[in-house]
Design a protein around this motif. Structure first.
Motif, PDB file in Angstrom:
ATOM      1  N   THR A   3       0.832  -1.206   0.000  1.00 25.81           N
ATOM      2  CA  THR A   3       0.000   0.000   0.000  1.00 25.81           C
ATOM      3  C   THR A   3       0.861   1.249   0.000  1.00 25.81           C
ATOM      4  O   THR A   3       0.620   2.193  -0.760  1.00 25.81           O
ATOM      5  CB  THR A   3      -0.925   0.002   1.228  1.00 25.81           C
ATOM      6  N   ALA A   4       1.888   1.278   0.851  1.00 22.96           N
ATOM      7  CA  ALA A   4       2.794   2.429   0.889  1.00 22.96           C
ATOM      8  C   ALA A   4       3.485   2.636  -0.447  1.00 22.96           C
ATOM      9  O   ALA A   4       3.735   3.778  -0.863  1.00 22.96           O
ATOM     10  CB  ALA A   4       3.833   2.235   1.992  1.00 22.96           C
ATOM     11  N   ALA A   5       3.768   1.541  -1.140  1.00 24.65           N
ATOM     12  CA  ALA A   5       4.475   1.624  -2.420  1.00 24.65           C
ATOM     13  C   ALA A   5       3.608   2.180  -3.537  1.00 24.65           C
ATOM     14  O   ALA A   5       4.120   2.548  -4.598  1.00 24.65           O
ATOM     15  CB  ALA A   5       5.010   0.252  -2.812  1.00 24.65           C
ATOM     16  N   ARG A   6       2.281   2.250  -3.327  1.00 22.27           N
ATOM     17  CA  ARG A   6       1.396   2.794  -4.360  1.00 22.27           C
ATOM     18  C   ARG A   6       1.611   4.290  -4.564  1.00 22.27           C
ATOM     19  O   ARG A   6       1.362   4.825  -5.646  1.00 22.27           O
ATOM     20  CB  ARG A   6      -0.068   2.553  -3.987  1.00 22.27           C
ATOM     21  N   LEU A   7       2.025   4.968  -3.509  1.00 20.01           N
ATOM     22  CA  LEU A   7       2.110   6.424  -3.554  1.00 20.01           C
ATOM     23  C   LEU A   7       3.314   6.886  -4.374  1.00 20.01           C
ATOM     24  O   LEU A   7       4.447   6.494  -4.108  1.00 20.01           O
ATOM     25  CB  LEU A   7       2.191   6.995  -2.145  1.00 20.01           C
ATOM     26  N   ARG A   8       3.056   7.734  -5.357  1.00 21.06           N
ATOM     27  CA  ARG A   8       4.112   8.315  -6.185  1.00 21.06           C
ATOM     28  C   ARG A   8       4.542   9.696  -5.686  1.00 21.06           C
ATOM     29  O   ARG A   8       5.631  10.175  -6.000  1.00 21.06           O
ATOM     30  CB  ARG A   8       3.612   8.515  -7.625  1.00 21.06           C
ATOM     31  N   ARG A   9       3.642  10.334  -4.936  1.00 23.91           N
ATOM     32  CA  ARG A   9       3.834  11.760  -4.686  1.00 23.91           C
ATOM     33  C   ARG A   9       3.216  12.135  -3.351  1.00 23.91           C
ATOM     34  O   ARG A   9       2.045  11.860  -3.081  1.00 23.91           O
ATOM     35  CB  ARG A   9       3.147  12.532  -5.820  1.00 23.91           C
ATOM     36  N   LEU A  10       4.000  12.773  -2.467  1.00 23.83           N
ATOM     37  CA  LEU A  10       3.523  13.342  -1.214  1.00 23.83           C
ATOM     38  C   LEU A  10       3.770  14.842  -1.275  1.00 23.83           C
ATOM     39  O   LEU A  10       4.858  15.278  -1.681  1.00 23.83           O
ATOM     40  CB  LEU A  10       4.253  12.756  -0.009  1.00 23.83           C
ATOM     41  N   THR A  11       2.779  15.644  -0.876  1.00 25.94           N
ATOM     42  CA  THR A  11       2.975  17.089  -0.899  1.00 25.94           C
ATOM     43  C   THR A  11       2.638  17.669   0.467  1.00 25.94           C
ATOM     44  O   THR A  11       1.647  17.284   1.082  1.00 25.94           O
ATOM     45  CB  THR A  11       2.096  17.758  -1.978  1.00 25.94           C
ATOM     46  N   ALA A  42      11.585  10.303   8.126  1.00 27.19           N
ATOM     47  CA  ALA A  42      10.581   9.276   8.395  1.00 27.19           C
ATOM     48  C   ALA A  42       9.685   9.037   7.183  1.00 27.19           C
ATOM     49  O   ALA A  42       9.359   7.889   6.846  1.00 27.19           O
ATOM     50  CB  ALA A  42       9.747   9.678   9.610  1.00 27.19           C
ATOM     51  N   LEU A  43       9.286  10.102   6.511  1.00 19.16           N
ATOM     52  CA  LEU A  43       8.438   9.965   5.330  1.00 19.16           C
ATOM     53  C   LEU A  43       9.184   9.295   4.187  1.00 19.16           C
ATOM     54  O   LEU A  43       8.634   8.457   3.467  1.00 19.16           O
ATOM     55  CB  LEU A  43       7.920  11.342   4.885  1.00 19.16           C
ATOM     56  N   ARG A  44      10.441   9.632   4.029  1.00 20.43           N
ATOM     57  CA  ARG A  44      11.249   9.044   2.952  1.00 20.43           C
ATOM     58  C   ARG A  44      11.453   7.551   3.217  1.00 20.43           C
ATOM     59  O   ARG A  44      11.499   6.745   2.289  1.00 20.43           O
ATOM     60  CB  ARG A  44      12.594   9.757   2.848  1.00 20.43           C
ATOM     61  N   SER A  45      11.557   7.171   4.485  1.00 16.24           N
ATOM     62  CA  SER A  45      11.737   5.768   4.830  1.00 16.24           C
ATOM     63  C   SER A  45      10.450   4.972   4.654  1.00 16.24           C
ATOM     64  O   SER A  45      10.458   3.859   4.123  1.00 16.24           O
ATOM     65  CB  SER A  45      12.229   5.653   6.275  1.00 16.24           C
ATOM     66  N   ARG A  46       9.324   5.556   5.076  1.00 11.92           N
ATOM     67  CA  ARG A  46       8.049   4.843   5.020  1.00 11.92           C
ATOM     68  C   ARG A  46       7.516   4.745   3.591  1.00 11.92           C
ATOM     69  O   ARG A  46       6.895   3.749   3.230  1.00 11.92           O
ATOM     70  CB  ARG A  46       7.024   5.550   5.914  1.00 11.92           C
ATOM     71  N   PHE A  47       7.761   5.779   2.786  1.00 12.77           N
ATOM     72  CA  PHE A  47       7.236   5.813   1.414  1.00 12.77           C
ATOM     73  C   PHE A  47       8.386   5.988   0.420  1.00 12.77           C
ATOM     74  O   PHE A  47       8.521   7.043  -0.218  1.00 12.77           O
ATOM     75  CB  PHE A  47       6.221   6.953   1.268  1.00 12.77           C
ATOM     76  N   PRO A  48       9.234   4.996   0.288  1.00 13.93           N
ATOM     77  CA  PRO A  48      10.459   5.146  -0.518  1.00 13.93           C
ATOM     78  C   PRO A  48      10.199   5.380  -2.003  1.00 13.93           C
ATOM     79  O   PRO A  48      11.061   5.939  -2.696  1.00 13.93           O
ATOM     80  CB  PRO A  48      11.189   3.821  -0.293  1.00 13.93           C
TER      81      PRO A  48
END
Length: 495
Positions: A259-267, A280-286
């Motif tokens: 599920t975390a890997a689905r995300l392409r973009r966090l703003t 933490a965000l870079r680690s959780r959503f690489p």
């Protein structure tokens, strides 16, 4: 990536940007294609216009993220009127103030919300209807009015007093949509989860920028972080926007790796990211690019940081977004490496609704060395520019702590407090002190069991004049209606 279009178009034409058979909106009721979105916007606009309002009258909406709430920001301006979205989290007294202050002639809401209001909350002359009564018998085509005409009034959250209305034109909203869609590189196959309030400029722009790029939006009223995780999985979400308190909650939730890997973009906007939060965000959503941004409702959005730079510059807010000119000036308005952030260009709002005094203080002529010139927003925020032209948020002038002759950024103190992991949320501000002028007080989330270790670490990492004198520990920290930490309310409560 959507091409930049500098021409100031009318915001109500945005649905035309998507392929007719592509999905524009997905929610509990199912999906809506762009051709159906266009028809629905036109039908609602016709239904509102048929009531005979004069051009420029205000139409307020007080709704959760229903379909009507998503379409009204386009339908109301198409009808030649001005949309006033009211945050569904606000209480009746705040709603009454916004209705009276805006001079709303129509309120669109739900029966349950209407029942929460008391006699006198809806001003005389304001008609109330439910969202089911919106549709007209025909569809109104996109308008052909003046792009500089007023399209919306967005009210601030009111944590520091009564909410004030920021006036936005068609051109403000259109260019903001095109700018964001361009630098975020939103594509037609993106699915954007809308968790932020639609009354919040950041939340509303998620609709506009997504539709400008032909992408799909999934509006979500969530109760817990787990609801967000489930929505990312269910709708195959690629893009998620948030403010720092929301990221803290999401990082504490359990995320299946797929599920975390689905995300392409966090703003991120609505508050600076700390280096610890970035890591933490870079680690959780690489797999996701992380966009750090800075904005203010009076000019929508000012800066963003290229995600390729965030690991090396985790405390930076980047450079100007397209259509924005950002200047750093000293007290005399001259160029400076550290000073007040001034925003010029076509994203600058038209001032505060019926408040010329506050408008005159915040909206002033741009500095002489400005390229755009004209009216600019003087933010009141202090930023520092490094040798590469990247900006770092230092603090608000009215929030800076003055202790023993030193000007101390509360943001810097908060970042230091959070860096060791003794607490996940903290707010720092100055409190009166007879010897220092102001002493540093930190309100942190936790039971206080880590305070000794925190004090010991900060003695190693901060100079003596930056050491917090007092700590107050809370099980949770209050948030305002936009999900941000309610600093002003917390300070008033503690003091």
């Amino acid at each position: 990536m959507i091409a930049l279009d500098p021409a100031p178009h009318l915001i109500d034409a945005l649905p035309l940007r998507g392929a007719p058979d592509a999905i524009a909106l997905a929610d509990k009721a199912g999906t809506m294609r762009f051709d159906a979105l266009e028809t629905a916007v036109g039908t609602i606009a016709h239904g509102i216009a048929a009531r005979g309002w004069a051009t420029g009258e205000r139409v307020a909406s007080w709704l959760p993220k229903s379909r009507a709430a998503c379409l009204l920001p386009l339908a109301v301006p198409r009808a030649g009127l001005v949309h006033v979205p009211i945050n569904p989290m606000l209480k009746r007294a705040q709603v009454a103030h916004i209705l009276a202050d805006s001079g709303a002639r129509l309120l669109v809401t739900q029966a349950a919300r209407l029942a929460a209001l008391e006699p006198g909350d809806v001003p005389t002359g304001c008609t109330v209807i439910t969202e089911e009564e919106l549709a007209g018998s025909d569809a109104m085509p996109p308008s052909s009015g003046d792009p500089d005409a007023l399209a919306a009034i967005l009210y601030t959250s009111g944590s520091t007093g009564r909410p004030k209305g920021v006036m936005l034109s068609h051109a403000n909203l259109w260019l903001g949509a095109i700018s964001v869609a361009h630098y975020l590189k939103i594509a037609p196959d993106d699915r954007v989860l809308g968790v932020l309030p639609l009354s919040f400029d950041y939340g509303q722009n998620q609709l506009f920028s997504s539709w400008a790029a032909g992408a799909s939006v999934v509006p979500l009223d969530y109760l817990t972080a787990r609801d967000v995780v489930k929505a990312v999985e269910r709708f195959a979400i690629t893009t998620l926007a948030g403010v720092p308190p929301l990221w803290v909650q999401l990082l504490e939730a359990e995320w299946p790796a797929d599920t975390a890997a689905r995300l392409r973009r966090l703003t991120n906007s609505g508050g600076a990211l700390t280096p610890a939060l970035v890591r933490a965000l870079r680690s959780r959503f690489p797999a996701a690019e992380l966009f750090a941004m800075y904005g203010l409702t009076e000019a929508f959005r000012s800066t963003y940081l290229d995600p390729a730079l965030i690991d090396a510059h985790p405390d930076s807010i980047g450079r100007a977004i397209p259509f924005a000119e950002i200047l750093v000036v000293d007290a005399e308005g001259r160029k400076a490496r550290q000073g007040e952030l001034v925003h010029a260009g076509p994203l600058v709002a038209k001032g505060y609704w019926q408040d010329p005094e506050r408008t005159e203080r915040r909206f002033r002529l741009a500095p002489e060395h400005s390229t755009y010139g004209g009216m600019a927003v003087w933010s009141g925020d202090t930023v520092a520019e490094d040798a590469d032209g990247l900006l770092r948020f230092v603090g608000r002038d009215d929030e800076m702590i003055k202790s023993s002759g030193n000007r101390i950024s509360p943001t810097e103190i908060e970042e230091a407090v959070l860096a060791g992991g003794e607490t996940q949320e903290a707010v720092a501000f100055g409190v009166p002190d007879p010897r220092l002028g102001q002493a540093i007080l930190v309100v942190a989330r936790g039971d206080g069991s880590t305070e000794a270790a925190l004090r010991q670490r900060l003695r190693r990492e901060l100079p003596s004049f930056q050491q917090p004198a007092h700590y107050v520990w809370r099980e949770s920290l209050p948030r305002n209606a936009n999900g941000k930490l309610d600093r002003a309310g917390l300070k008033a409560e503690v003091l």
